[in-house]
Design a protein around this motif. Structure first.
Motif, PDB file in Angstrom:
ATOM      1  N   SER A  77       0.827  -1.206   0.000  1.00  0.00           N
ATOM      2  CA  SER A  77       0.000   0.000   0.000  1.00  0.00           C
ATOM      3  C   SER A  77       0.862   1.256   0.000  1.00  0.00           C
ATOM      4  CB  SER A  77      -0.917   0.022   1.233  1.00  0.00           C
ATOM      5  OG  SER A  77      -1.877  -0.998   1.157  1.00  0.00           O
TER       6      SER A  77
ATOM      7  N   ALA B  14       0.849   4.187  -2.827  1.00  0.00           N
ATOM      8  CA  ALA B  14       0.561   5.582  -2.474  1.00  0.00           C
ATOM      9  C   ALA B  14       1.686   6.511  -2.908  1.00  0.00           C
ATOM     10  CB  ALA B  14       0.336   5.697  -0.970  1.00  0.00           C
TER      11      ALA B  14
ATOM     12  N   PRO C 143      -7.401   9.232  -2.701  1.00  0.00           N
ATOM     13  CA  PRO C 143      -7.112   7.836  -2.374  1.00  0.00           C
ATOM     14  C   PRO C 143      -5.644   7.603  -2.002  1.00  0.00           C
ATOM     15  CG  PRO C 143      -8.402   7.956  -4.381  1.00  0.00           C
ATOM     16  CD  PRO C 143      -8.001   9.352  -4.037  1.00  0.00           C
TER      17      PRO C 143
ATOM     18  N   HIS D 231      -5.187   8.472   1.628  1.00  0.00           N
ATOM     19  CA  HIS D 231      -5.788   7.462   2.504  1.00  0.00           C
ATOM     20  C   HIS D 231      -4.978   6.167   2.486  1.00  0.00           C
ATOM     21  CE1 HIS D 231      -8.742   5.090   4.660  1.00  0.00           C
ATOM     22  NE2 HIS D 231      -8.536   4.150   3.753  1.00  0.00           N
ATOM     23  N   ILE D 232      -4.576   5.744   1.303  1.00  0.00           N
ATOM     24  CA  ILE D 232      -3.796   4.502   1.188  1.00  0.00           C
ATOM     25  C   ILE D 232      -2.476   4.634   1.947  1.00  0.00           C
ATOM     26  CG2 ILE D 232      -2.565   2.999  -0.440  1.00  0.00           C
ATOM     27  CD1 ILE D 232      -4.831   3.732  -2.487  1.00  0.00           C
TER      28      ILE D 232
ATOM     29  N   THR E 210      -3.167   4.344   5.588  1.00  0.00           N
ATOM     30  CA  THR E 210      -3.467   2.948   5.905  1.00  0.00           C
ATOM     31  C   THR E 210      -2.175   2.165   6.137  1.00  0.00           C
ATOM     32  OG1 THR E 210      -5.503   2.980   4.607  1.00  0.00           O
ATOM     33  CG2 THR E 210      -4.549   0.830   5.036  1.00  0.00           C
TER      34      THR E 210
ATOM     35  N   SER F 220      -9.621   1.191   1.973  1.00  0.00           N
ATOM     36  CA  SER F 220      -8.723   1.522   0.862  1.00  0.00           C
ATOM     37  C   SER F 220      -9.226   0.963  -0.462  1.00  0.00           C
ATOM     38  CB  SER F 220      -7.296   1.017   1.144  1.00  0.00           C
ATOM     39  OG  SER F 220      -7.179  -0.370   0.915  1.00  0.00           O
TER      40      SER F 220
ATOM     41  N   CYS G 245      -4.090   1.730  -8.920  1.00  0.00           N
ATOM     42  CA  CYS G 245      -5.322   1.686  -8.128  1.00  0.00           C
ATOM     43  C   CYS G 245      -5.975   0.297  -8.176  1.00  0.00           C
ATOM     44  CB  CYS G 245      -6.309   2.754  -8.612  1.00  0.00           C
ATOM     45  SG  CYS G 245      -5.817   4.433  -8.146  1.00  0.00           S
TER      46      CYS G 245
ATOM     47  N   GLN H  80      -4.051  -1.821  -5.857  1.00  0.00           N
ATOM     48  CA  GLN H  80      -4.419  -1.533  -4.467  1.00  0.00           C
ATOM     49  C   GLN H  80      -5.764  -2.148  -4.101  1.00  0.00           C
ATOM     50  OE1 GLN H  80      -2.799  -0.585  -1.931  1.00  0.00           O
ATOM     51  NE2 GLN H  80      -4.579  -0.579  -0.560  1.00  0.00           N
TER      52      GLN H  80
ATOM     53  N   GLY I  86      -5.849  -4.425  -1.114  1.00  0.00           N
ATOM     54  CA  GLY I  86      -6.752  -4.099  -0.014  1.00  0.00           C
ATOM     55  C   GLY I  86      -7.637  -5.276   0.359  1.00  0.00           C
TER      56      GLY I  86
END
Length: 199
Positions: free
Chosen positions: A7, A11, A68, A71-72, A75, A90, A179, A182, A186
């Protein structure tokens, strides 16, 4: 590799791609690096390429991917600590990034296909006018550099748009891949924890 570390990689890779997308979109508003065309632009007097105003790079590849990415990154802040809820969230944020990347990619592809708005004429004996001379060419102008001379103003606007829309297209494709990675990451992180072997 644990899902938390993955992650973090996703990111960190998304940050520069989002920044490049935003910068490219902003620069596209200033062909020939001049503010004159943006200030003269209007519904009846188009001076800026229509696809630029859709702001695919600013909204899609920029904000909708940057949110995102943040946030990722958060995380993955604890890396290998259990954070299943964060990994679950995520997935949704990464889906938002996918939508943004697809929007940016669509606008960039449309911008390349339709070509720029410029002051043009295909015949020196005919008066020049503002418009999109390649809008109905289905992108065939891209392989025929002789047609680029039709655009008289802004100077080198075809190369300008081609370079920036191509950059946006490449960035959005990379954003889409990251993405999607991820989203899968996730899911594994949600089911197994961010680093199953260390939980």
């Amino acid at each position: 590799m644990c899902t938390g570390a993955c992650s973090k990689f996703v990111a960190i890779a998304l940050y520069p791609l989002a920044a490049v997308s935003i910068i490219c979109n902003i620069i596209l508003f200033f062909p020939d690096f001049s503010t004159d065309y943006a200030s003269e632009d209007g519904e009846k007097t188009p001076r800026i390429t229509q696809e630029v105003k859709y702001m695919g790079g600013l909204v899609g590849g920029g904000i909708m991917v940057l949110v995102p990415a943040i946030h990722i990154h958060l995380t993955s802040a604890r890396n290998c600590c259990a954070n299943r809820c964060g990994m679950f969230l995520s997935i949704g944020f990464a889906a938002l990034g996918v939508v943004g990347a697809i929007y940016s990619m669509s606008v960039a592809a449309l911008g390349l296909s339709n070509g720029p708005t410029c002051f043009w004429t295909s015949d020196k004996n005919l008066p020049a006018q503002w418009g999109a001379p390649f809008a109905n060419s289905s992108g065939s102008y891209l392989s025929n550099s002789d047609m680029w001379a039709w655009c008289q103003l802004p100077k080198n606007v075809v190369q300008f748009n081609l370079g920036l829309f191509s950059t946006l297209l490449v960035c959005s494709i990379l954003q889409l891949i990251l993405c999607l990675v991820q989203m899968v990451n996730g899911l594994f992180g949600c089911l197994c924890g961010t680093c199953g072997g260390k939980e």
